[in-house]
Design an enzyme around this catalytic site. Structure first.
Site, PDB file in Angstrom:
ATOM      1  N   ASP A 257       0.814  -1.227   0.000  1.00  0.00           N
ATOM      2  CA  ASP A 257       0.000   0.000   0.000  1.00  0.00           C
ATOM      3  C   ASP A 257       0.848   1.278   0.000  1.00  0.00           C
ATOM      4  O   ASP A 257       0.321   2.366   0.194  1.00  0.00           O
ATOM      5  CB  ASP A 257      -0.968   0.002   1.192  1.00  0.00           C
ATOM      6  CG  ASP A 257      -0.228   0.083   2.521  1.00  0.00           C
ATOM      7  OD1 ASP A 257       1.032  -0.006   2.525  1.00  0.00           O
ATOM      8  OD2 ASP A 257      -0.893   0.236   3.566  1.00  0.00           O
TER       9      ASP A 257
ATOM     10  N   ASP B 192      10.555   2.485  20.591  1.00  0.00           N
ATOM     11  CA  ASP B 192      10.742   3.914  20.817  1.00  0.00           C
ATOM     12  C   ASP B 192       9.717   4.344  21.864  1.00  0.00           C
ATOM     13  O   ASP B 192       8.525   4.045  21.726  1.00  0.00           O
ATOM     14  CB  ASP B 192      10.471   4.656  19.496  1.00  0.00           C
ATOM     15  CG  ASP B 192      11.450   5.765  19.254  1.00  0.00           C
ATOM     16  OD1 ASP B 192      11.635   6.578  20.170  1.00  0.00           O
ATOM     17  OD2 ASP B 192      12.021   5.823  18.150  1.00  0.00           O
TER      18      ASP B 192
ATOM     19  N   ASP C 155      12.797   8.808  23.604  1.00  0.00           N
ATOM     20  CA  ASP C 155      12.709   9.971  22.728  1.00  0.00           C
ATOM     21  C   ASP C 155      12.886  11.272  23.513  1.00  0.00           C
ATOM     22  O   ASP C 155      12.267  11.444  24.574  1.00  0.00           O
ATOM     23  CB  ASP C 155      11.314   9.945  22.077  1.00  0.00           C
ATOM     24  CG  ASP C 155      11.147  10.991  21.013  1.00  0.00           C
ATOM     25  OD1 ASP C 155      11.828  10.889  19.986  1.00  0.00           O
ATOM     26  OD2 ASP C 155      10.334  11.918  21.218  1.00  0.00           O
TER      27      ASP C 155
ATOM     28  N   GLU D 127      17.869   9.346  23.818  1.00  0.00           N
ATOM     29  CA  GLU D 127      18.168  10.253  22.709  1.00  0.00           C
ATOM     30  C   GLU D 127      18.769  11.523  23.296  1.00  0.00           C
ATOM     31  O   GLU D 127      18.104  12.561  23.411  1.00  0.00           O
ATOM     32  CB  GLU D 127      16.897  10.581  21.910  1.00  0.00           C
ATOM     33  CG  GLU D 127      17.233  11.303  20.615  1.00  0.00           C
ATOM     34  CD  GLU D 127      16.151  12.240  20.103  1.00  0.00           C
ATOM     35  OE1 GLU D 127      16.354  12.838  19.039  1.00  0.00           O
ATOM     36  OE2 GLU D 127      15.105  12.387  20.766  1.00  0.00           O
TER      37      GLU D 127
ATOM     38  N   HIS E  40      16.881   8.796  11.755  1.00  0.00           N
ATOM     39  CA  HIS E  40      15.774   9.348  10.973  1.00  0.00           C
ATOM     40  C   HIS E  40      15.655  10.875  11.087  1.00  0.00           C
ATOM     41  O   HIS E  40      14.788  11.461  10.441  1.00  0.00           O
ATOM     42  CB  HIS E  40      14.472   8.695  11.445  1.00  0.00           C
ATOM     43  CG  HIS E  40      14.156   9.063  12.865  1.00  0.00           C
ATOM     44  ND1 HIS E  40      14.946   8.651  13.919  1.00  0.00           N
ATOM     45  CD2 HIS E  40      13.184   9.831  13.402  1.00  0.00           C
ATOM     46  CE1 HIS E  40      14.454   9.147  15.042  1.00  0.00           C
ATOM     47  NE2 HIS E  40      13.387   9.861  14.750  1.00  0.00           N
ATOM     48  N   ASP E  41      16.470  11.490  11.914  1.00  0.00           N
ATOM     49  CA  ASP E  41      16.381  12.944  12.091  1.00  0.00           C
ATOM     50  C   ASP E  41      17.492  13.706  11.382  1.00  0.00           C
ATOM     51  O   ASP E  41      17.471  14.937  11.371  1.00  0.00           O
ATOM     52  CB  ASP E  41      16.459  13.302  13.586  1.00  0.00           C
ATOM     53  CG  ASP E  41      15.198  12.916  14.332  1.00  0.00           C
ATOM     54  OD1 ASP E  41      14.115  12.914  13.725  1.00  0.00           O
ATOM     55  OD2 ASP E  41      15.303  12.615  15.541  1.00  0.00           O
TER      56      ASP E  41
HETATM   57  C1  GLC Z   1      12.837  12.998  18.660  1.00  0.00           C
HETATM   58  C2  GLC Z   1      12.585  12.154  17.423  1.00  0.00           C
HETATM   59  C3  GLC Z   1      12.064  13.037  16.344  1.00  0.00           C
HETATM   60  C4  GLC Z   1      10.762  13.642  16.806  1.00  0.00           C
HETATM   61  C5  GLC Z   1      10.935  14.373  18.129  1.00  0.00           C
HETATM   62  C6  GLC Z   1       9.615  14.654  18.780  1.00  0.00           C
HETATM   63  O1  GLC Z   1      13.828  13.934  18.449  1.00  0.00           O
HETATM   64  O2  GLC Z   1      13.752  11.483  17.065  1.00  0.00           O
HETATM   65  O3  GLC Z   1      11.867  12.352  15.142  1.00  0.00           O
HETATM   66  O4  GLC Z   1      10.281  14.521  15.848  1.00  0.00           O
HETATM   67  O5  GLC Z   1      11.658  13.601  19.066  1.00  0.00           O
HETATM   68  O6  GLC Z   1       9.031  13.478  19.246  1.00  0.00           O
END
Ligand code: GLC
Length: 574
Positions: A26, A99, A196, A275, A335-336
């Protein structure tokens, strides 16, 4: 080997579920797809998966706005699909961490819907409410940090998008509800959590305003326009000053201790990685987080030998200084941030640098985290059509540039395309079939597939090519797995003033390994014969990115090819 925990010896691989594998065709990744690719991951040689959020979410922040902490987003499957994934991963000896978004929920979470419904409801105090905005605080994603709600005639606080209201962590019921969610997944058998944005959980209790003469859009714009090092430094300081009262505030250590205590109730060494790069969040080394990321390495710009050495010196001495020594954790992408093959490359020696960076991750002391796609050399895709952006912080900025800052729309689109995190979240490139083999040809994938899937940047193309980046990663991962020194050895830097290369030993009780990473395009003649640990020994090649025989070599007159990665075991001369 000594008694290391699984999370110390493991190589982690981050799966961004929306973009990893689309099992039902999808255009969006899902658990069916992930399960189909577990053999791929096992064959690659990774030991653990960090799964970015898989919870139900309206996706204002691609899943980091959670609307139910104990379920699965329908586009990814069902709770049963999740359980099957966990079972299948464990069956292949791969651990799974999830996460955990503690700071905020989605504004569609039932907790928030209830909280915002009136000032007297039972969850009225679950979020951060005020009668009038008490200061000029900004959200780091969408301008004003205070958003009005007519039902309560009050404002709530959000560090991120307004669709991501901050929870009030001073409320014990919030804690209890979140700890229940934490236990829910631990009970199902997950091996831990990536936490996070922990720095944002508490705010300055005095609500001290910031003193930066700009708002968020103005600051981003200033960043875009900064040219000289002084201007860039100034903008960097503004970022710090704008958010310093909303970040790293008192209370976090106690909270991390509480969470750690929950994990420690479970058997199987469940783990937490924050993080954050602040080693203080590891407490005494045993009572808060197990790991924090070495973000300074990832963010230093070009990776040069002297910067790498300095980074290691600073991090390792801080970790060694903890009452119970801390364990390092290295990563170059997630991913950031821009993909490592875009961010660190020089457009001349990209293939060589990709190999050096992988080798750096896999030979430095500590737990490495890889980001899906880096093993095939995926690069950023700049999306120049603003309607195709899915990262709402970028759409917000585009809108402000055009409507407030009066930036020309083409220029605004270019800048939004450069700053958005969409560029590094595009679908995984499995083959050279249409859509990179991620989804069927007639499907529009949730983000466009990077067209360079037609140029060999795919799993399929690389699997059968012995010289591909993918096979290079596999080979290195295997070498690491079989080397006690690379897994647990101390890091001993050598030849500390070398400008062109990094050389270090990894030394455990069983084995000593010499690692040389030549970051230059010149051939080097090196001499390690006077190094105490090497003197009187030969070097048995375990791995080299250059053509090289595996025979033993004396540590003197060692020729290193341009950009070569050499890993050699120090062995007594026969
Ligand atoms: C962390 C995540 C990021 C997200 C942010 C808010 O930094 O890695 O992708 O946008 O938190 O949750």
């Amino acid at each position: 080997m000594t008694d290391l925990k699984w999370w110390q010896t493991a190589v982690f691989y981050q799966i961004y579920p929306r973009s990893f594998a689309d099992g039902n065709g999808d255009g969006i990744g899902d658990f069916k797809g992930i399960v189909e690719k577990l053999d791929y991951l096992s064959d690659l040689g990774v030991d653990a998966i960090w799964l970015s959020p898989h919870f139900p979410s309206p996706n204002w922040d691609c899943g980091y706005d959670v609307s139910d902490y104990t379920d699965v987003a329908p586009e990814y499957g069902t709770l049963e699909d999740f359980k099957a994934f966990l079972r299948e991963a464990h069956a292949r000896n791969m651990r799974v961490i999830l996460d955990l978004v503690l700071n905020h929920t989605s504004d569609e979470h039932p907790w928030f819907l209830e909280s915002k419904s009136s000032r007297n409801n039972p969850k009225a105090d679950w979020y951060v409410w005020v009668d009038t905005p008490p200061n000029n605080w900004q959200s780091c994603f969408d301008g004003d940090a205070w958003t009005y709600v007519p039902e309560r005639d009050q404002y709530y606080y959000h560090y991120f998008m307004k669709q991501q209201p901050d929870l009030n962590w001073h409320n014990s019921e919030v804690k209890k509800a979140m700890w229940d969610a934490v236990r829910f997944w631990l009970d199902l058998g997950v091996d831990g959590y990536r936490l996070d944005a922990i720095g944002t959980i508490y705010e300055d209790p005095n609500l001290t305003p910031h003193e930066v003469p700009l708002d968020l859009a103005g600051l981003r714009n200033a960043g875009d326009l900064a040219r000289t090092p002084a201007q860039k430094k100034g903008v960097f300081k503004y970022w710090h000053d704008m958010f310093k009262n909303q970040w790293a505030q008192p209370g976090l250590h106690d909270l991390m201790k509480e969470l750690r205590a929950i994990l420690d109730e479970y058997d199987g060494d469940r783990m937490l990685v924050g993080e954050d790069d602040n080693i203080d969040y590891m407490g005494n080394g045993e009572d808060e987080l197990h790991l924090v990321f070495n973000f300074p390495l990832m963010r230093m710009g070009r990776l040069t030998p002297s910067r790498i050495r300095l980074n290691q010196k600073e991090r390792l001495s801080r970790l060694d200084g903890l009452p119970s020594k801390g364990w390092p954790c290295n990563t170059l992408g997630n991913h950031d941030t821009s993909r490592i093959h875009t961010f660190f490359d020089d457009k001349q020696h990209d293939a060589e640098l990709a190999r050096l960076h992988a080798a750096l991750m896999l030979t430095l002391k500590g737990t490495p985290f890889l980001y899906n796609g880096e093993e095939i050399g995926m690069t950023d895709l700049i999306i120049t059509d603003p309607t195709k952006l899915r990262d709402t912080m970028a759409s917000w900025y585009y809108d402000r540039m055009v409507n407030e800052l009066k930036v020309d729309s083409e220029e605004a689109a270019r800048r939004a395309g450069e700053m958005t995190r969409d560029r590094n979240r595009t679908p995984m490139q499995w083959s050279d079939n249409p859509n990179g083999g991620f989804s069927p040809a007639d499907i529009e994938t949730w983000l466009p597939v990077n067209p360079n899937y037609r140029e060999g940047i795919t799993v399929k193309d690389q699997e059968h090519n012995p010289n591909s980046l993918l096979n290079y990663y596999k080979h290195l991962l295997r070498v690491r797995k079989h080397s006690p020194a690379l897994i647990e050895g101390e890091y001993i830097p050598l030849q500390n003033t070398a400008k062109d290369y990094v050389a270090f030993l990894r030394k455990s009780a069983e084995q000593t390994v010499l690692v040389i990473l030549n970051f230059s395009d010149t051939k080097l003649e090196l001499d390690f014969s006077r190094v105490r640990e090497i003197k009187g020994h030969d070097l048995q090649v375990l791995f080299s990115s250059a053509e090289r025989l595996k025979t033993a070599k004396p540590p003197r007159g060692l020729t290193i090819s341009p950009f070569e990665v050499l890993i050699a075991e120090v062995q007594r001369t026969k």
